[in-house]
Design a protein around this motif. Structure first.
Motif, PDB file in Angstrom:
ATOM      1  N   LYS A  25     -16.154  48.131  72.049  1.00 15.39           N
ATOM      2  CA  LYS A  25     -15.241  47.580  71.472  1.00 15.39           C
ATOM      3  C   LYS A  25     -15.565  47.220  69.969  1.00 15.39           C
ATOM      4  N   TYR A  26     -16.668  46.339  69.735  1.00 16.25           N
ATOM      5  CA  TYR A  26     -17.251  46.169  68.316  1.00 16.25           C
ATOM      6  C   TYR A  26     -17.267  47.163  67.540  1.00 16.25           C
ATOM      7  N   LYS A  27     -17.608  48.374  68.023  1.00 17.76           N
ATOM      8  CA  LYS A  27     -18.205  49.557  67.199  1.00 17.76           C
ATOM      9  C   LYS A  27     -16.732  50.069  66.657  1.00 17.76           C
ATOM     10  N   GLY A  28     -15.808  50.096  67.648  1.00 20.30           N
ATOM     11  CA  GLY A  28     -14.389  50.586  67.351  1.00 20.30           C
ATOM     12  C   GLY A  28     -13.696  49.656  66.230  1.00 20.30           C
ATOM     13  N   ILE A  29     -14.105  48.457  66.128  1.00 22.68           N
ATOM     14  CA  ILE A  29     -13.499  47.497  65.428  1.00 22.68           C
ATOM     15  C   ILE A  29     -14.072  47.666  63.889  1.00 22.68           C
ATOM     16  N   LEU A  30     -15.299  47.870  63.989  1.00 27.16           N
ATOM     17  CA  LEU A  30     -16.037  48.135  62.381  1.00 27.16           C
ATOM     18  C   LEU A  30     -15.634  49.520  62.265  1.00 27.16           C
ATOM     19  N   GLN A  31     -15.425  50.632  63.009  1.00 25.43           N
ATOM     20  CA  GLN A  31     -15.178  51.920  62.368  1.00 25.43           C
ATOM     21  C   GLN A  31     -13.543  51.610  61.934  1.00 25.43           C
ATOM     22  N   GLU A  32     -12.584  50.896  62.672  1.00 22.24           N
ATOM     23  CA  GLU A  32     -11.183  50.922  61.990  1.00 22.24           C
ATOM     24  C   GLU A  32     -11.395  49.856  60.693  1.00 22.24           C
ATOM     25  N   PHE A  33     -11.942  48.890  60.613  1.00 20.02           N
ATOM     26  CA  PHE A  33     -12.284  48.289  59.315  1.00 20.02           C
ATOM     27  C   PHE A  33     -12.892  49.202  58.281  1.00 20.02           C
ATOM     28  N   ASP A  34     -13.688  50.027  58.494  1.00 20.94           N
ATOM     29  CA  ASP A  34     -14.346  50.958  57.357  1.00 20.94           C
ATOM     30  C   ASP A  34     -13.340  51.778  57.173  1.00 20.94           C
ATOM     31  N   ASN A  35     -12.487  52.490  58.015  1.00 20.09           N
ATOM     32  CA  ASN A  35     -11.384  53.170  57.781  1.00 20.09           C
ATOM     33  C   ASN A  35     -10.329  52.803  56.785  1.00 20.09           C
ATOM     34  N   TYR A  36     -10.063  51.345  57.221  1.00 17.65           N
ATOM     35  CA  TYR A  36      -9.034  50.555  56.224  1.00 17.65           C
ATOM     36  C   TYR A  36      -9.552  50.581  54.881  1.00 17.65           C
ATOM     37  N   LEU A  37     -10.733  49.853  54.946  1.00 17.32           N
ATOM     38  CA  LEU A  37     -11.174  49.810  53.303  1.00 17.32           C
ATOM     39  C   LEU A  37     -11.071  51.318  52.672  1.00 17.32           C
ATOM     40  N   ARG A  38     -11.678  52.381  53.310  1.00 13.13           N
ATOM     41  CA  ARG A  38     -11.550  53.688  52.792  1.00 13.13           C
ATOM     42  C   ARG A  38     -10.323  54.082  52.333  1.00 13.13           C
ATOM     43  N   GLY A  39      -9.470  53.883  53.077  1.00 10.51           N
ATOM     44  CA  GLY A  39      -7.941  54.370  52.908  1.00 10.51           C
ATOM     45  C   GLY A  39      -7.310  53.684  51.716  1.00 10.51           C
ATOM     46  N   ARG A  40      -7.711  52.287  51.569  1.00  7.01           N
ATOM     47  CA  ARG A  40      -7.201  51.507  50.747  1.00  7.01           C
ATOM     48  C   ARG A  40      -7.942  52.115  49.373  1.00  7.01           C
ATOM     49  N   LEU A  41      -9.347  52.411  49.426  1.00  7.80           N
ATOM     50  CA  LEU A  41      -9.839  52.761  47.983  1.00  7.80           C
ATOM     51  C   LEU A  41      -9.212  54.088  47.501  1.00  7.80           C
ATOM     52  N   LYS A  42      -9.074  54.910  48.653  1.00 12.46           N
ATOM     53  CA  LYS A  42      -8.781  56.327  48.295  1.00 12.46           C
ATOM     54  C   LYS A  42      -7.350  56.693  47.850  1.00 12.46           C
ATOM     55  N   TYR A  43      -6.523  55.818  48.660  1.00 14.98           N
ATOM     56  CA  TYR A  43      -4.983  56.345  48.275  1.00 14.98           C
ATOM     57  C   TYR A  43      -4.096  55.273  47.775  1.00 14.98           C
ATOM     58  N   ALA A  56     -17.643  46.745  47.411  1.00 16.07           N
ATOM     59  CA  ALA A  56     -18.489  46.003  47.684  1.00 16.07           C
ATOM     60  C   ALA A  56     -18.491  45.512  49.199  1.00 16.07           C
ATOM     61  N   ALA A  57     -17.408  45.468  49.819  1.00 19.96           N
ATOM     62  CA  ALA A  57     -17.350  44.984  51.112  1.00 19.96           C
ATOM     63  C   ALA A  57     -17.581  46.237  52.080  1.00 19.96           C
ATOM     64  N   ARG A  58     -17.207  47.459  51.603  1.00 18.32           N
ATOM     65  CA  ARG A  58     -17.514  48.604  52.419  1.00 18.32           C
ATOM     66  C   ARG A  58     -18.971  48.931  52.268  1.00 18.32           C
ATOM     67  N   SER A  59     -19.640  48.647  50.907  1.00 19.28           N
ATOM     68  CA  SER A  59     -20.838  48.959  51.052  1.00 19.28           C
ATOM     69  C   SER A  59     -21.886  48.153  51.561  1.00 19.28           C
ATOM     70  N   LYS A  60     -21.546  46.932  51.614  1.00 15.82           N
ATOM     71  CA  LYS A  60     -22.379  45.687  52.559  1.00 15.82           C
ATOM     72  C   LYS A  60     -22.019  46.083  53.891  1.00 15.82           C
ATOM     73  N   LEU A  61     -21.013  46.720  54.438  1.00 11.60           N
ATOM     74  CA  LEU A  61     -20.837  47.000  55.731  1.00 11.60           C
ATOM     75  C   LEU A  61     -21.779  48.132  56.407  1.00 11.60           C
ATOM     76  N   HIS A  62     -21.686  49.054  55.349  1.00 11.11           N
ATOM     77  CA  HIS A  62     -22.752  50.115  55.393  1.00 11.11           C
ATOM     78  C   HIS A  62     -24.240  49.634  55.621  1.00 11.11           C
ATOM     79  N   GLU A  63     -24.431  48.944  54.599  1.00 15.70           N
ATOM     80  CA  GLU A  63     -25.757  48.323  54.495  1.00 15.70           C
ATOM     81  C   GLU A  63     -26.115  47.529  55.648  1.00 15.70           C
ATOM     82  N   GLU A  64     -25.427  46.854  56.219  1.00 16.95           N
ATOM     83  CA  GLU A  64     -25.634  45.995  57.280  1.00 16.95           C
ATOM     84  C   GLU A  64     -26.023  46.787  58.636  1.00 16.95           C
ATOM     85  N   ALA A  65     -25.153  47.906  58.723  1.00 23.24           N
ATOM     86  CA  ALA A  65     -25.200  48.872  59.776  1.00 23.24           C
ATOM     87  C   ALA A  65     -26.649  49.597  59.856  1.00 23.24           C
TER      88      ALA A  65
END
Length: 74
Positions: A25-43, A56-65
């Motif tokens: 469930k935690y993994k799914g939440i993080l995937q959804e949040f990453d997709n949300y950030l990606r979508g905002r940045l891309k579209y 910066a938030a998306r980079s930090k998420l990737h870095e921590e993972a």
């Protein structure tokens, strides 16, 4: 086929048990949040400061993972 058995003392290890049980469930939440950030940045057309903050938030998420050895991307 290999198997892993996790044992918990539910009185002493309740939090660790909950984390193990809800890991997907935690993994799914993080995937959804990453997709949300990606979508905002891309579209979306965003002000530069907002775009920088989201990136910066998306980079930090990737870095921590990566630092934890966890993969949130299937």
């Amino acid at each position: 086929m290999s198997k892993i058995i996790l044992e918990f003392d539910l009185y002493e290890d309740r939090e660790a048990y909950e984390d193990a049980l809800n890991g997907s469930k935690y993994k799914g939440i993080l995937q959804e949040f990453d997709n949300y950030l990606r979508g905002r940045l891309k579209y979306e057309e965003l002000p530069e400061l907002v775009e920088e903050a989201l990136q910066a938030a998306r980079s930090k998420l990737h870095e921590e993972a990566a630092d934890s050895g966890a993969s949130i991307w299937s």
